[in-house]
Design a protein around this motif. Structure first.
Motif, PDB file in Angstrom:
ATOM      1  N   GLY A 264      11.696  19.101  -8.148  1.00  0.00           N
ATOM      2  CA  GLY A 264      12.884  19.935  -8.313  1.00  0.00           C
ATOM      3  C   GLY A 264      14.156  19.199  -7.946  1.00  0.00           C
ATOM      4  N   ALA A 265      14.126  18.431  -6.859  1.00  0.00           N
ATOM      5  CA  ALA A 265      15.300  17.663  -6.459  1.00  0.00           C
ATOM      6  C   ALA A 265      15.635  16.602  -7.503  1.00  0.00           C
ATOM      7  CB  ALA A 265      15.072  17.016  -5.104  1.00  0.00           C
ATOM      8  N   ALA A 266      14.618  15.935  -8.038  1.00  0.00           N
ATOM      9  CA  ALA A 266      14.859  14.922  -9.064  1.00  0.00           C
ATOM     10  C   ALA A 266      15.455  15.551 -10.324  1.00  0.00           C
ATOM     11  CB  ALA A 266      13.555  14.200  -9.399  1.00  0.00           C
ATOM     12  N   LEU A 267      14.943  16.710 -10.722  1.00  0.00           N
ATOM     13  CA  LEU A 267      15.485  17.391 -11.906  1.00  0.00           C
ATOM     14  C   LEU A 267      16.924  17.819 -11.696  1.00  0.00           C
ATOM     15  CD1 LEU A 267      12.455  19.571 -13.032  1.00  0.00           C
ATOM     16  CD2 LEU A 267      13.448  17.619 -14.233  1.00  0.00           C
ATOM     17  N   VAL A 268      17.214  18.407 -10.541  1.00  0.00           N
ATOM     18  CA  VAL A 268      18.576  18.879 -10.279  1.00  0.00           C
ATOM     19  C   VAL A 268      19.551  17.709 -10.191  1.00  0.00           C
ATOM     20  CG1 VAL A 268      20.025  20.027  -8.551  1.00  0.00           C
ATOM     21  CG2 VAL A 268      17.875  21.056  -9.239  1.00  0.00           C
ATOM     22  N   LEU A 269      19.124  16.594  -9.603  1.00  0.00           N
ATOM     23  CA  LEU A 269      20.015  15.441  -9.470  1.00  0.00           C
ATOM     24  C   LEU A 269      20.201  14.678 -10.782  1.00  0.00           C
ATOM     25  CD1 LEU A 269      18.899  14.019  -6.023  1.00  0.00           C
ATOM     26  CD2 LEU A 269      21.036  15.167  -6.571  1.00  0.00           C
ATOM     27  N   LEU A 270      19.158  14.579 -11.602  1.00  0.00           N
ATOM     28  CA  LEU A 270      19.214  13.718 -12.779  1.00  0.00           C
ATOM     29  C   LEU A 270      19.562  14.438 -14.075  1.00  0.00           C
ATOM     30  CD1 LEU A 270      16.143  11.460 -11.981  1.00  0.00           C
ATOM     31  CD2 LEU A 270      18.552  10.964 -11.621  1.00  0.00           C
ATOM     32  N   LEU A 271      19.247  15.710 -14.183  1.00  0.00           N
ATOM     33  CA  LEU A 271      19.504  16.434 -15.434  1.00  0.00           C
ATOM     34  C   LEU A 271      20.626  17.446 -15.243  1.00  0.00           C
ATOM     35  CD1 LEU A 271      15.878  17.186 -16.650  1.00  0.00           C
ATOM     36  CD2 LEU A 271      17.449  15.469 -17.533  1.00  0.00           C
ATOM     37  N   PRO A 272      21.720  17.285 -15.960  1.00  0.00           N
ATOM     38  CA  PRO A 272      22.799  18.270 -15.843  1.00  0.00           C
ATOM     39  C   PRO A 272      22.373  19.679 -16.272  1.00  0.00           C
ATOM     40  CG  PRO A 272      23.594  16.273 -16.889  1.00  0.00           C
ATOM     41  CD  PRO A 272      22.110  16.141 -16.771  1.00  0.00           C
ATOM     42  N   ALA A 273      21.449  19.777 -17.201  1.00  0.00           N
ATOM     43  CA  ALA A 273      20.988  21.090 -17.656  1.00  0.00           C
ATOM     44  C   ALA A 273      20.240  21.837 -16.552  1.00  0.00           C
ATOM     45  CB  ALA A 273      20.094  20.942 -18.883  1.00  0.00           C
ATOM     46  N   ALA A 274      19.661  21.107 -15.603  1.00  0.00           N
ATOM     47  CA  ALA A 274      18.930  21.738 -14.504  1.00  0.00           C
ATOM     48  C   ALA A 274      19.866  22.320 -13.459  1.00  0.00           C
ATOM     49  CB  ALA A 274      17.979  20.737 -13.852  1.00  0.00           C
ATOM     50  N   ARG A 275      21.155  22.018 -13.561  1.00  0.00           N
ATOM     51  CA  ARG A 275      22.139  22.583 -12.635  1.00  0.00           C
ATOM     52  C   ARG A 275      22.796  23.827 -13.197  1.00  0.00           C
ATOM     53  NH1 ARG A 275      24.961  17.281 -12.770  1.00  0.00           N
ATOM     54  NH2 ARG A 275      23.201  15.933 -12.366  1.00  0.00           N
ATOM     55  N   ALA A 276      22.395  24.232 -14.373  1.00  0.00           N
ATOM     56  CA  ALA A 276      23.025  25.369 -15.055  1.00  0.00           C
ATOM     57  C   ALA A 276      22.291  26.663 -14.730  1.00  0.00           C
ATOM     58  CB  ALA A 276      23.016  25.119 -16.560  1.00  0.00           C
ATOM     59  N   SER A 277      22.644  27.685 -15.484  1.00  0.00           N
ATOM     60  CA  SER A 277      22.024  28.989 -15.327  1.00  0.00           C
ATOM     61  C   SER A 277      21.326  29.355 -16.628  1.00  0.00           C
ATOM     62  CB  SER A 277      23.086  30.031 -14.989  1.00  0.00           C
ATOM     63  OG  SER A 277      22.489  31.282 -14.795  1.00  0.00           O
ATOM     64  N   SER A 278      20.205  29.999 -16.520  1.00  0.00           N
ATOM     65  CA  SER A 278      19.439  30.427 -17.688  1.00  0.00           C
ATOM     66  C   SER A 278      19.524  31.944 -17.813  1.00  0.00           C
ATOM     67  CB  SER A 278      17.978  29.999 -17.519  1.00  0.00           C
ATOM     68  OG  SER A 278      17.174  30.598 -18.503  1.00  0.00           O
ATOM     69  N   ALA A 279      19.580  32.424 -19.034  1.00  0.00           N
ATOM     70  CA  ALA A 279      19.654  33.864 -19.252  1.00  0.00           C
ATOM     71  C   ALA A 279      18.348  34.548 -18.850  1.00  0.00           C
ATOM     72  CB  ALA A 279      19.968  34.159 -20.717  1.00  0.00           C
ATOM     73  N   GLN A 280      17.239  33.853 -18.962  1.00  0.00           N
ATOM     74  CA  GLN A 280      15.939  34.459 -18.657  1.00  0.00           C
ATOM     75  C   GLN A 280      15.629  34.490 -17.166  1.00  0.00           C
ATOM     76  OE1 GLN A 280      16.200  32.002 -21.020  1.00  0.00           O
ATOM     77  NE2 GLN A 280      16.085  33.355 -22.807  1.00  0.00           N
ATOM     78  N   ILE A 281      15.881  33.388 -16.460  1.00  0.00           N
ATOM     79  CA  ILE A 281      15.462  33.340 -15.056  1.00  0.00           C
ATOM     80  C   ILE A 281      16.604  33.180 -14.068  1.00  0.00           C
ATOM     81  CG2 ILE A 281      13.153  32.500 -15.589  1.00  0.00           C
ATOM     82  CD1 ILE A 281      14.058  29.721 -14.752  1.00  0.00           C
ATOM     83  N   GLY A 282      17.812  32.927 -14.520  1.00  0.00           N
ATOM     84  CA  GLY A 282      18.951  32.837 -13.610  1.00  0.00           C
ATOM     85  C   GLY A 282      19.318  31.408 -13.267  1.00  0.00           C
ATOM     86  N   TRP A 283      19.840  31.217 -12.062  1.00  0.00           N
ATOM     87  CA  TRP A 283      20.359  29.922 -11.629  1.00  0.00           C
ATOM     88  C   TRP A 283      19.195  28.975 -11.385  1.00  0.00           C
ATOM     89  CZ3 TRP A 283      21.742  27.882  -6.380  1.00  0.00           C
ATOM     90  CH2 TRP A 283      22.650  26.838  -6.471  1.00  0.00           C
ATOM     91  N   LEU A 284      19.138  27.891 -12.139  1.00  0.00           N
ATOM     92  CA  LEU A 284      17.983  26.989 -12.098  1.00  0.00           C
ATOM     93  C   LEU A 284      17.804  26.239 -10.775  1.00  0.00           C
ATOM     94  CD1 LEU A 284      18.030  25.651 -15.747  1.00  0.00           C
ATOM     95  CD2 LEU A 284      16.479  27.315 -14.735  1.00  0.00           C
ATOM     96  N   PRO A 285      18.864  25.759 -10.096  1.00  0.00           N
ATOM     97  CA  PRO A 285      18.611  25.093  -8.797  1.00  0.00           C
ATOM     98  C   PRO A 285      17.937  26.008  -7.773  1.00  0.00           C
ATOM     99  CG  PRO A 285      20.777  24.499  -9.588  1.00  0.00           C
ATOM    100  CD  PRO A 285      20.256  25.563 -10.513  1.00  0.00           C
ATOM    101  N   LEU A 286      18.140  27.308  -7.907  1.00  0.00           N
ATOM    102  CA  LEU A 286      17.449  28.235  -7.004  1.00  0.00           C
ATOM    103  C   LEU A 286      15.943  28.124  -7.190  1.00  0.00           C
ATOM    104  CD1 LEU A 286      17.637  30.778  -5.061  1.00  0.00           C
ATOM    105  CD2 LEU A 286      17.366  32.093  -7.152  1.00  0.00           C
ATOM    106  N   TRP A 287      15.493  28.115  -8.444  1.00  0.00           N
ATOM    107  CA  TRP A 287      14.063  28.098  -8.713  1.00  0.00           C
ATOM    108  C   TRP A 287      13.471  26.704  -8.614  1.00  0.00           C
ATOM    109  CZ3 TRP A 287      11.982  32.566  -8.282  1.00  0.00           C
ATOM    110  CH2 TRP A 287      12.751  33.695  -8.555  1.00  0.00           C
TER     111      TRP A 287
END
Length: 109
Positions: free
Chosen positions: A32-55
């Motif tokens: 999760g840390a690698a995804l949040v740090l390396l992928l800008p899309a992982a720092r966004a919010s999703s309509a289905q599940i909400g704020w992605l860094p939370l999950w």
């Protein structure tokens, strides 16, 4: 009943913690840390599940913390004994009557 085997790299301080669950949570936090740090899309919010860094990061970290029964890490200040506080000798200070209040009280009486 089968006894749990301690993790070979870092033995757990609490024998009730299953090392396999701790290892899965450790990997989930790392991924999760690698995804949040390396992928800008992982720092966004999703309509289905909400704020992605939370999950991706906060929920696995909270689960890992809960696995260790919400213990807080020890700080250097906590390891030192608390300084002994001494009480002052004498009676407790009392509030003084303000001069204007004394005059107003004398007029009212």
């Amino acid at each position: 009943m089968r006894q749990s085997v301690a993790h070979p790299i870092r033995p757990s301080a609490d024998p009730a913690i299953d090392p396999r669950v701790e290892e899965v949570l450790r990997y989930a936090v790392a991924i999760g840390a690698a995804l949040v740090l390396l992928l800008p899309a992982a720092r966004a919010s999703s309509a289905q599940i909400g704020w992605l860094p939370l999950w991706l990061l906060a929920m696995p970290l909270t689960a890992w913390w809960a696995l260790h029964r919400f213990r807080l890490p020890r700080r250097a200040a906590d390891a030192l004994p608390a300084p002994v506080r001494r009480r002052r000798a004498g009676a407790q200070a009392r509030r003084r009557v303000r001069p204007l209040a004394r005059v107003a009280a004398a007029r009212a009486a």
